[in-house]
Design an enzyme around this catalytic site. Structure first.
Site, short mmCIF file in Angstrom:
data_model
loop_
_atom_site.label_atom_id
_atom_site.label_comp_id
_atom_site.label_asym_id
_atom_site.label_seq_id
_atom_site.Cartn_x
_atom_site.Cartn_y
_atom_site.Cartn_z
N ALA A 128 -27.11 -53.83 111.37
CA ALA A 128 -27.03 -52.46 110.83
C ALA A 128 -28.46 -52.10 110.40
CB ALA A 128 -26.06 -52.41 109.66
N GLY A 161 -30.58 -54.85 108.54
CA GLY A 161 -30.80 -56.01 109.41
C GLY A 161 -31.77 -55.70 110.52
N ASN A 197 -25.46 -59.77 116.92
CA ASN A 197 -24.58 -58.85 116.20
C ASN A 197 -23.19 -59.01 116.78
OD1 ASN A 197 -24.65 -56.55 114.19
ND2 ASN A 197 -23.48 -55.65 115.87
N LYS A 204 -22.21 -57.42 105.37
CA LYS A 204 -21.60 -56.96 104.10
C LYS A 204 -21.33 -58.13 103.18
CE LYS A 204 -18.88 -52.93 103.74
NZ LYS A 204 -18.49 -51.89 104.37
N SER A 252 -35.08 -56.09 98.20
CA SER A 252 -35.06 -54.72 97.68
C SER A 252 -36.09 -53.85 98.38
CB SER A 252 -35.36 -54.72 96.18
OG SER A 252 -35.37 -53.38 95.71
N GLY A 253 -35.75 -52.59 98.45
CA GLY A 253 -36.69 -51.62 99.02
C GLY A 253 -36.01 -50.65 99.96
N LYS A 270 -31.89 -60.41 91.70
CA LYS A 270 -31.74 -59.14 92.41
C LYS A 270 -30.68 -58.26 91.73
CE LYS A 270 -32.07 -55.94 95.62
NZ LYS A 270 -30.89 -55.18 95.72
N HIS A 288 -32.27 -56.79 88.77
CA HIS A 288 -33.16 -55.73 89.29
C HIS A 288 -32.36 -54.45 89.49
CE1 HIS A 288 -34.35 -53.33 92.78
NE2 HIS A 288 -35.61 -53.59 92.48
N ASN A 289 -31.19 -54.58 90.12
CA ASN A 289 -30.38 -53.39 90.37
C ASN A 289 -29.85 -52.79 89.07
OD1 ASN A 289 -30.78 -54.09 93.05
ND2 ASN A 289 -28.73 -53.47 93.65
N GLU A 295 -32.54 -50.84 87.78
CA GLU A 295 -32.62 -49.64 88.63
C GLU A 295 -31.62 -48.58 88.14
OE1 GLU A 295 -32.31 -50.54 92.92
OE2 GLU A 295 -30.64 -49.14 92.99
N TYR A 296 -30.40 -49.00 87.83
CA TYR A 296 -29.39 -48.06 87.32
C TYR A 296 -29.89 -47.41 86.03
CZ TYR A 296 -25.24 -49.37 90.18
OH TYR A 296 -24.32 -49.58 91.17
N LYS A 344 -22.07 -49.02 94.35
CA LYS A 344 -21.50 -50.08 95.20
C LYS A 344 -21.10 -51.28 94.36
CE LYS A 344 -23.96 -49.16 99.44
NZ LYS A 344 -25.35 -49.11 98.94
N HIS A 400 -11.96 -66.67 59.34
CA HIS A 400 -12.92 -67.10 60.36
C HIS A 400 -14.22 -67.65 59.78
CE1 HIS A 400 -10.32 -65.82 63.53
NE2 HIS A 400 -10.27 -64.58 63.08
C1 6PG Z 1 -32.55 -52.01 96.55
C2 6PG Z 1 -31.32 -51.21 96.18
C3 6PG Z 1 -30.21 -51.50 97.13
C4 6PG Z 1 -29.08 -50.48 97.08
C5 6PG Z 1 -28.11 -50.78 95.96
C6 6PG Z 1 -27.77 -49.66 95.06
O1 6PG Z 1 -32.98 -52.77 95.71
O2 6PG Z 1 -33.03 -51.84 97.67
O3 6PG Z 1 -30.90 -51.54 94.89
O4 6PG Z 1 -29.79 -52.81 96.91
O5 6PG Z 1 -29.51 -49.21 97.17
O6 6PG Z 1 -26.99 -51.29 96.60
O7 6PG Z 1 -26.58 -49.11 95.39
P1 6PG Z 1 -25.54 -48.44 94.41
O8 6PG Z 1 -26.26 -47.38 93.65
O9 6PG Z 1 -24.53 -47.88 95.36
O10 6PG Z 1 -24.91 -49.49 93.55
#
Ligand code: 6PG
Length: 483
Positions: A19, A22, A40, A83, A136-137, A190, A193-194, A197-198, A268, A459
């Site tokens: 995909a 990959g 694949n 996946k 990541s990226g 990772k 890291h995410n 990111e959030y 996700k 307690h």
């Molecule tokens: C990265 C991203 C990547 C992806 C996440 C976020 O580091 O390249 O974090 O892993 O965009 O899955 O996705 P969600 O916002 O859907 O959780």
């Protein structure tokens, strides 16, 4: 490890799962002079890649798993880009059956780190190396240089490191890839890291919301502010793309695209995993948690629809000095961002201790400087802080960040209080400030919590003046006994 260059087995690495991520990684590898075997489940994807990008480098087309494994030099290196979850297990099983002792399977997906721990142990039993590598990226990074976080057996990195480092982003000549630690550590890192990111995205979202609802700016004007911020301390990939998203016009209506996108954020799951793991580890990642919950709330569309029109109470007037308020928001964003990273690094330290990984925070700050979604100028500062003191109790205590927050603190308080008085939600700004105030407090209300726990459940509690555990005979004469 020696590389066996037998005829017919000429590929240095294989990629299965073609995909976008990959195929972009496969192209990146090929562009760096590595011969890449492609596989694949449906051959059509392999052929499409070869038709469109075959000129990128040397590829070996394969159809079956046996053919794919047979095309690889030893020790065989296979990168799985499928996946997360069951599909990964299925591919691993097929590959493991066809591979030999000493071969390396790399999972480059966003796998749950506990799955990686399980898979690594199972494959080790069979003599295979399993490397859980966070990558990541996004799509662009995969093609032009991601940040790579490989965990797994150290000896596998000898055969893998140079390959991965060659395709990773580079900052000041240093690749954004290093061996993270054993088994699930790469995917754990990772995941955090995410989570960061959030939090970062939520904080940027709150800043945008304040410009829109407190100052009445339109998307173009807000884009200008973010563009300007991107040339200062806040310089980062996320701030840069925020300006681009805000500038984008919708072809159909001519409005700003952001104004025609439904305001329900999806996820996700990696942010949710971060918070679940933090709960298990007992680490307060409040900024990340607020970001996950904010996405969930935005997605409760029925409930939100029903709640529109609920009382706001009397709201304050809009800030009179727009320039001052803009600077306040910038400072609040920076300080809250420091908190989010501090909490993420706390979680990494806790995970490292819990799983015995011996993780090095300065290394992580180094490889997050480029390629990844949270890349930012201030990661250099984080790297410096941990280089100076690898055992830093909190990033907030590093002299640089301590001073930065000192500079920001008045603005930060003004933003949170103004937003509250205007009825504008700022969950991540507010919880980050509360976290900071709680962390620096000499005394927390937890003493009362302990008293209550002792009252209803015996307690016990500790005293400030004497060692030991104590209990008050609440339903008796209320005298204190040593437990
Ligand atoms: C990265 C991203 C990547 C992806 C996440 C976020 O580091 O390249 O974090 O892993 O965009 O899955 O996705 P969600 O916002 O859907 O959780």
């Amino acid at each position: 490890m020696t590389i066996d260059n037998t005829e017919g087995a000429r590929a240095q690495i294989g990629v299965t799962g073609l995909a976008v991520m990959g195929s972009n990684i496969a192209r990146n590898l090929a562009r760096h002079g590595h011969t890449v075997a492609l596989h694949n489940r449906s051959v059509a994807k392999t052929d499409a890649l070869l038709a469109d990008y075959g000129k990128d480098g040397d590829f070996v087309r394969t159809e079956t798993i046996e053919e794919f494994v047979g095309a690889l030099q030893k020790p065989r290196r296979v990168l799985i880009m499928v996946k997360a979850g069951d599909p990964t297990d299925a591919v691993i099983e097929e590959l493991a059956a066809a591979m030999e002792s000493g071969d390396i399977i790399i999972d480059g997906g966003n796998a749950l780190f506990t799955d990686t721990i399980r898979r690594e142990a199972a494959l080790r039993e069979r003599g295979l190396h399993f490397v859980g590598a966070g990558i990541s990226g996004g799509e662009e990074g995969a093609l032009n240089g991601p940040s790579i976080m490989p965990g797994g057996p150290k000896e596998s990195y000898e055969a893998l490191g140079p390959l991965l480092e060659s395709i990773a982003a580079q900052v000041d000549g240093t690749p954004c890839c290093t061996h993270i630690g054993p088994d699930g550590s790469g995917h754990f890192v990772k995941m955090v890291h995410n989570g960061i990111e959030y939090a970062d995205m939520q904080l940027i979202g709150e800043a945008y919301n304040l410009f829109r609802d407190a100052l009445g700016y339109d998307a173009d004007k807000i884009a200008e502010v973010f563009t300007e911020w991107n040339s200062g301390d806040l310089e980062s990939y996320l701030v840069e793309i925020t300006a681009q998203v805000l500038k984008q016009k919708d072809a159909k209506t001519g409005k700003a695209l952001v104004d025609v996108i439904v305001d329900a954020a999806e996820q996700k799951g990696t942010g949710r995993w971060t918070v679940k793991s933090a709960l298990d580890l007992g680490v307060p990642v409040t900024g990340i948690a607020e970001a996950v919950f904010a996405r969930a709330l935005s997605g409760s569309r029925e409930q939100r629809k029903a709640a529109v029109g609920l009382a706001s109470g009397r709201l304050a007037d809009k800030p009179a000095d727009a320039a001052q308020f803009t600077e306040d928001i910038r400072q609040a964003l920076y300080a809250s961002k420091v908190v989010a990273y501090a909490q993420g690094f706390d979680q990494i330290a806790a995970g490292s201790a819990e799983y015995d990984w011996d993780l090095h925070p300065a290394d992580l700050a180094t490889i997050w400087r480029g390629g990844c979604i949270i890349r930012a100028r201030f990661l250099n500062r984080i790297k410096d802080a941990y280089d100076e003191n690898p055992k830093l109790p909190s990033l907030i205590l590093a002299p640089y960040f301590r001073e930065a927050i000192e500079t920001a603190i008045d603005s930060w308080r003004r933003v949170v209080s103004t937003a509250t008085l205007l009825g504008i939600p700022v969950p991540a700004f507010a919880s980050s400030l509360s976290y900071y105030d709680a962390l620096r407090a000499e005394r927390l209300p937890a003493a009362l919590t302990q008293g209550q726990r002792d009252f209803f459940g015996a307690h016990t509690y500790e005293r400030v003046d004497v060692e030991g555990k104590f209990h008050t005979l609440w339903s008796g004469d209320r005298s204190e006994v040593q437990a």
